[in-house]
Design a protein around this motif. Structure first.
Motif, PDB file in Angstrom:
ATOM      1  N   UNK A  20      46.732 -95.380  47.672  1.00 14.31           N
ATOM      2  CA  UNK A  20      46.509 -96.278  46.533  1.00 14.31           C
ATOM      3  C   UNK A  20      45.287 -97.150  46.767  1.00 14.31           C
ATOM      4  N   UNK A  21      45.156 -97.671  47.992  1.00 12.65           N
ATOM      5  CA  UNK A  21      44.004 -98.509  48.314  1.00 12.65           C
ATOM      6  C   UNK A  21      42.703 -97.717  48.228  1.00 12.65           C
ATOM      7  N   UNK A  22      42.714 -96.471  48.714  1.00 11.53           N
ATOM      8  CA  UNK A  22      41.509 -95.650  48.649  1.00 11.53           C
ATOM      9  C   UNK A  22      41.166 -95.315  47.199  1.00 11.53           C
ATOM     10  N   UNK A  23      42.181 -95.110  46.373  1.00  9.09           N
ATOM     11  CA  UNK A  23      41.937 -94.900  44.951  1.00  9.09           C
ATOM     12  C   UNK A  23      41.247 -96.099  44.324  1.00  9.09           C
ATOM     13  N   UNK A  38      35.625 -94.156  29.933  1.00 12.10           N
ATOM     14  CA  UNK A  38      36.360 -92.942  29.569  1.00 12.10           C
ATOM     15  C   UNK A  38      36.457 -91.987  30.751  1.00 12.10           C
ATOM     16  N   UNK A  39      35.359 -91.795  31.471  1.00 11.78           N
ATOM     17  CA  UNK A  39      35.377 -90.902  32.615  1.00 11.78           C
ATOM     18  C   UNK A  39      36.204 -91.475  33.754  1.00 11.78           C
ATOM     19  N   UNK A  40      36.156 -92.793  33.938  1.00 11.54           N
ATOM     20  CA  UNK A  40      36.965 -93.443  34.973  1.00 11.54           C
ATOM     21  C   UNK A  40      38.446 -93.246  34.675  1.00 11.54           C
ATOM     22  N   UNK A  41      38.833 -93.431  33.423  1.00  8.64           N
ATOM     23  CA  UNK A  41      40.232 -93.249  33.043  1.00  8.64           C
ATOM     24  C   UNK A  41      40.656 -91.793  33.208  1.00  8.64           C
ATOM     25  N   UNK A  42      39.764 -90.868  32.908  1.00 12.78           N
ATOM     26  CA  UNK A  42      40.060 -89.445  33.068  1.00 12.78           C
ATOM     27  C   UNK A  42      40.258 -89.102  34.542  1.00 12.78           C
ATOM     28  N   UNK A  43      39.397 -89.656  35.385  1.00 11.20           N
ATOM     29  CA  UNK A  43      39.487 -89.445  36.828  1.00 11.20           C
ATOM     30  C   UNK A  43      40.833 -89.940  37.348  1.00 11.20           C
ATOM     31  N   UNK A  44      41.213 -91.145  36.967  1.00 13.01           N
ATOM     32  CA  UNK A  44      42.442 -91.726  37.490  1.00 13.01           C
ATOM     33  C   UNK A  44      43.678 -91.056  36.899  1.00 13.01           C
ATOM     34  N   UNK A  45      43.570 -90.579  35.664  1.00 16.06           N
ATOM     35  CA  UNK A  45      44.688 -89.838  35.077  1.00 16.06           C
ATOM     36  C   UNK A  45      44.951 -88.545  35.836  1.00 16.06           C
ATOM     37  N   UNK A  52      51.072 -87.136  46.818  1.00 12.19           N
ATOM     38  CA  UNK A  52      50.237 -87.855  47.775  1.00 12.19           C
ATOM     39  C   UNK A  52      49.352 -86.915  48.605  1.00 12.19           C
ATOM     40  N   UNK A  53      49.873 -85.838  49.210  1.00 14.83           N
ATOM     41  CA  UNK A  53      48.979 -84.948  49.967  1.00 14.83           C
ATOM     42  C   UNK A  53      47.859 -84.353  49.104  1.00 14.83           C
ATOM     43  N   UNK A  54      48.182 -83.983  47.861  1.00 13.41           N
ATOM     44  CA  UNK A  54      47.151 -83.444  46.965  1.00 13.41           C
ATOM     45  C   UNK A  54      46.138 -84.522  46.593  1.00 13.41           C
ATOM     46  N   UNK A  55      46.618 -85.749  46.400  1.00  7.60           N
ATOM     47  CA  UNK A  55      45.725 -86.855  46.059  1.00  7.60           C
ATOM     48  C   UNK A  55      44.793 -87.174  47.227  1.00  7.60           C
ATOM     49  N   UNK A 154      36.165 -85.406  36.837  1.00  6.84           N
ATOM     50  CA  UNK A 154      37.619 -85.324  36.677  1.00  6.84           C
ATOM     51  C   UNK A 154      38.202 -84.395  37.740  1.00  6.84           C
ATOM     52  N   UNK A 155      37.628 -84.445  38.938  1.00  6.02           N
ATOM     53  CA  UNK A 155      38.101 -83.694  40.097  1.00  6.02           C
ATOM     54  C   UNK A 155      37.896 -82.191  39.953  1.00  6.02           C
TER      55      UNK A 155
END
Length: 211
Positions: A20-23, A38-45, A52-55, A154-155
């Motif tokens: 969470x902190x790294x995010x 918009x892109x920031x929200x897309x990234x975080x979505x 957690x391992x995938x994140x 968006x990853x």
């Protein structure tokens, strides 16, 4: 019980809170680079859809392409914040933070998770890319490689600009050298917004991917 006892629940929860902190660190970086809301929200979505391992892997990939995210990062501060979220008393939190063995354990653990940098390598005057474990992402068969550094995305897996026999194309860093744009172009450059690539062939400019 003397000392700090590390067990599965502790490490799992510290991993979660540190993630969470790294995010949040990436969030601040994107804002500093003037990325769009918009892109920031897309990234975080996209991040929220992952476990957690995938994140962790997704954030490590993002950091690999945007290494300034962790420039001057105080790892101990982020770990301390993660510990604070885990502990149920100030006394236990203080003991964890002050225990050098514990702090060093988590610094090493988190750096192994998030610092996974690729490396461009040369063999016989040809270029390829290795991952952080030394596995070949792209074989050393290219005359030129440029890894896109994307501040906000968006990853998605971004293709790499490559040159073969005097012509430019795009290949995926997927360990299979998958060509997504053939080596037919005189020049390929990276744009600051979608479509991400500008392709030039005999003076004609097109954008990729096409909308």
């Amino acid at each position: 019980m003397e000392g700090i006892f590390r067990e599965e629940i502790e490490t799992r929860q510290i991993d979660k809170f540190f993630c969470d902190e790294m995010g949040r660190q990436v969030h601040r970086y994107i804002k500093a680079m003037h990325g769009s809301l918009a892109m920031l929200e897309k990234f975080e979505a996209r991040l929220r859809q992952l476990d957690i391992p995938e994140r962790e892997k997704a954030l490590a990939l993002y950091i690999d392409l945007n290494r300034k995210v962790i420039k001057d990062l105080d790892w101990r501060m982020l770990i301390s914040r993660a510990m604070a979220n885990f502990c149920d008393s100030y006394g236990y939190f203080r003991d964890m933070v002050q225990d050098e063995e514990t702090m060093n354990f988590y610094v090493e653990r988190m750096q192994e998770k998030y610092i996974r940098f690729h490396e461009v390598m040369e063999r016989n005057n040809k270029y390829g890319i290795k991952d952080h474990e030394g596995n070949m992402i792209l074989q050393p068969v290219y005359d030129f490689l440029r890894t896109p550094y994307v501040y906000v995305d968006d990853l998605r897996t971004m293709p790499i600009i490559a040159e073969k026999n005097g012509k430019m194309g795009l290949v995926l860093p997927d360990y299979h050298d998958t060509v997504v744009v053939p080596f037919d172009y005189d020049d390929i450059s990276l744009r600051d917004e979608e479509p991400w690539f500008e392709l030039t062939k005999q003076g004609v400019v097109t954008l990729w991917p096409e909308e």
